[in-house]
Design an enzyme around this catalytic site. Sequence first.
Site, PDB file in Angstrom:
ATOM      1  CB  SER A  17      79.683  27.096  62.568  1.00 56.92           C
ATOM      2  OG  SER A  17      80.128  25.796  62.908  1.00 56.92           O
ATOM      3  CB  SER A  60      83.201  20.850  56.276  1.00 56.43           C
ATOM      4  OG  SER A  60      82.441  20.339  55.212  1.00 56.43           O
ATOM      5  CG  ASN A 118      85.838  16.529  62.060  1.00 56.80           C
ATOM      6  OD1 ASN A 118      85.520  15.876  63.044  1.00 56.80           O
ATOM      7  ND2 ASN A 118      86.380  15.977  60.993  1.00 56.80           N
ATOM      8  CE1 TYR A 119      88.068  22.506  61.674  1.00 60.75           C
ATOM      9  CE2 TYR A 119      87.750  20.651  60.181  1.00 60.75           C
ATOM     10  CZ  TYR A 119      88.563  21.394  61.025  1.00 60.75           C
ATOM     11  OH  TYR A 119      89.868  21.020  61.207  1.00 60.75           O
ATOM     12  CB  ILE A 120      79.144  22.415  59.741  1.00 60.71           C
ATOM     13  CG1 ILE A 120      79.876  22.936  58.499  1.00 60.71           C
ATOM     14  CG2 ILE A 120      77.726  22.953  59.769  1.00 60.71           C
ATOM     15  CD1 ILE A 120      79.300  22.434  57.195  1.00 60.71           C
TER      16      ILE A 120
END
Length: 746
Positions: free
Chosen positions: A494, A700, A703-705
Amino acid sequence: MSTTAVEARKSSSGNVSKKPKSVANKAKTAASTKRGTKPASQANTKKNNAVKEEPDKTRPAKKRKVLKADPAVDNATEVKQEELVVDGGLKADDEDIHRWWEEDPNDHSVKWETLEHNGVIFPPPYEKLPDDVKLKYDGKKVDLPVEAEEVAGFYGAMINTDHAKNPVFQANFFGDFKEVLSTSGRALISGTSKFIEIESFDKCDFSDIFAYYEDQRNAKKALPPAVKKRLKQEKDEAEEKYKTCYLDGRKQPVGNFRVEPPGLFRGRGQHPKTGKLKARVQPEQVTLNIGKDVKIPEPPAGHNWSEVRHDNTVSWLAMWKENINGNTKYVFLSQSSSLKGMSDFKKFEKARELKNHVERIRNDYRKELTDEKMQVRQRATAMYLIDRLALRAGGEKGDDEADTVGCCSLRYEHVDLQPPNLVTFDFLGKDSIRYFQQVEVDEQVFTNLQIFKKEPKGPGDDIFDRLDPSILNKHLQSYMPGLTAKVFRTYNASHTMQKQLDQIPNVGTVAEKVVAFNAANREVAILCNHQRTVAKSHEQSVAKIEERVEELVWKKYRLKKMILQLDPEKPKVLGKSYFADTKAFNKTKLKAIHKRVVEREQEKVEKKFARDNEKIKADREAGEDVKLLTKDDLKERLKVVTNLKEELQKELDTGEFEIKSSQTCEKLEAQVAKLDDRILSTRLSLKDKQDNSTVALSTSKINYIDPRLSVMFSKKFEVPLEKLFTKTLREKFAWAIHSADKDWQF
């Protein structure tokens, strides 16, 4: 690895602006005051306040209870039981929205007070193959017990796939197939009572089974649209009651409520169990979790549930164990439900909290890189790699699992050292995705890795032999409650996205801005090693886009030729460069384009004709007195294609263009300008597709950003959110859509 990604990592210790106060919170407080109630922050101080539910006339009165206050619910807000977040599209000023994301995000042991659902759907029973469709063994047709025939069908239906050609897949399948044969009965030579022993995979011929299932697939594809629509409608109606549940009186969407059908396990990458039989799950293996005072869903006839629980400290609705790896499968609420949303919200808030501790953690592990205790030095080196390269922590794998590793489980052969400080990592990560990167590391980290690989260590030996994820995570939690190695991965993803978005100028078309957003997303995907194999259809789809660009340029060429035909003096006004591209097409290229355009137009007419006839058939089945279209009707419709073909041929032969009386130079110039925009947009789309052919952007992004970054970009850069988030993601991240504005910072 791209320079940008490396720079993003190196600069990941940069300052991050403070989180702005929530505009929505202010609005909510004002709304509460206006209604004569206390703001939520005050109302929640009383633990056992009751929330009045609006009566639901569609459900029995005995189930319409007064609920205890949910810590994540605004007690000052009336809640509509039937309200579902759809498309992230609830009005921002709707006071009846359950705005849980504005409440206290702390976890609570109790997940619900009441829970009502209808259980799960089991796959249909196996349908026996027709009598003339048989497995052949050593050239002879054989009769199989039903249980064994079903397993043979699993393999036979997919013999043309890459999976079925894998020797490991074949061996695992055949081993399980023989085991099913031994328990269900023996094979017979077809039409006789003579047993035959099936001992060699190479003597098995599945071609008849494959042909049968291929015919079934083709027949299904060939069904008329009206029939497909009817079948889908029937399926949807049968599944409707399973799609939602009532959680604390609120209607919530359920995730995957279907029990996975039996089949052959594929696995990801080089999984040692690929090809093994996924056994059919029976109701006796399924445990339900449901509220105490509600009706228990009926199991299929002749069956019973394994167990019925009433555990309100968990959020799953049903569970069972699959037989391949012994993993427990769960049915949860869907991604767009409030519980899932809360989970995502807490995950990203935990990652944001890390920014308050990350510099202290980095300072500490830098000092510990030279610690005298080997375990401390290994821990510091692992933390450096996890922080800087976004590696997963890794864990132990059994002999029957794919050989995938993370940071703590790296072995001697996974790391190659080239002085003075270049490290090559080459290993299989999660889902057997290869991680191959060459990176420059700090001098002390390089020295430590040399020490960790020092003789007598060799291939097969762990590099971090005094460390495992539990030791690492326990240490991390001394800095911040709930901090794990995975939080670093979310934080760095992020944070990198924030830095990338900050560098994008707020200029250009929407298409240009979307390409810039995807480029930023790509840097995060590279950081997290989110790869994908190039799709088999990639080249074909790229070729189609290139053809589309060429045809758009050709349309622009025709318009400019018409301008010159109307006014030969236009180059003096518009400049010679404006008409330079009219010389880009020779007769050979024009013929090829004309051919494609005519063929596409003919295909369009024929498809429209077929659709119209299918609609007429459906109307006739409904009792309407309408006639089907005939070949003569199709011939009449195809005249437009004939006229187009003649017009294009005339252009080719004479160089003259047919210009309508209503067309003027000014109108044609406006059309040229529109085509320029379309050409630019299509070329950007092509570049985007090519740049991202080997990178999985969605992993991404989902799940991650932090999704609030995407929402911020949408609002700040005036890019429609549907260009960044699919409908499913807009539902999943409704909380982010409502809580982030154009100035939001991670």
